[in-house]
Design a protein around this motif. Structure first.
Motif: not given
Length: 133
Positions: A70-75, A80-81
């Motif tokens: 899902x490529x969730x990161x802290x950018x 919001x993701x």
């Protein structure tokens, strides 16, 4: 490609290359196979430790899916993701912990079948004695 030679999603914002996806798949498969093997192999460890191990590996698997697939990161654009994901994980932890708590209490407070049969036999004997006496 853009003028700077990057992919449309950015250098690190893409969907990953095949090696990264295969590494994520291998981790996800391993995190599925290990708990399955622990349960099906009837490994002799404490039940509480087994449940904790399975839930811990499940939590790691959630992280693997979030990061590799899902490529969730802290950018900044993913903020919001990430916040939604943290909220979803929190809800998941509450649901899992609550479910385990309810099942544990039900297991402790429910009368086992053999005790229930014994109890019913004793009640029948008392009722027969009161009718005869």
């Amino acid at each position: 490609m853009s003028a700077h030679g990057e992919t449309p999603h950015g250098a690190q914002g893409g969907h990953g290359n095949l090696n990264q996806l295969m590494a994520g798949f291998a981790l996800a498969a391993l995190l599925t196979i290990v708990p399955f093997a622990l349960v099906m192999g009837e490994v002799e460890i404490n039940r509480t430790a087994l449940i904790a191990t399975i839930m811990g590996l499940g939590g790691l698997q959630i992280l693997v899916h979030l990061i590799w697939f899902l490529h969730v990161n802290r950018s900044a654009e993913e903020g919001w993701t990430l916040a939604a994901t943290i909220f979803a994980v929190l809800i998941l932890v509450i649901v899992l912990a609550g479910s385990l708590w309810v099942m544990k209490n039900m297991n402790e407070n429910m009368m086992p079948m053999h005790d229930m049969e014994h109890h019913m036999q004793m009640e029948q004997m008392k009722s027969l004695q009161s009718q005869q006496g």
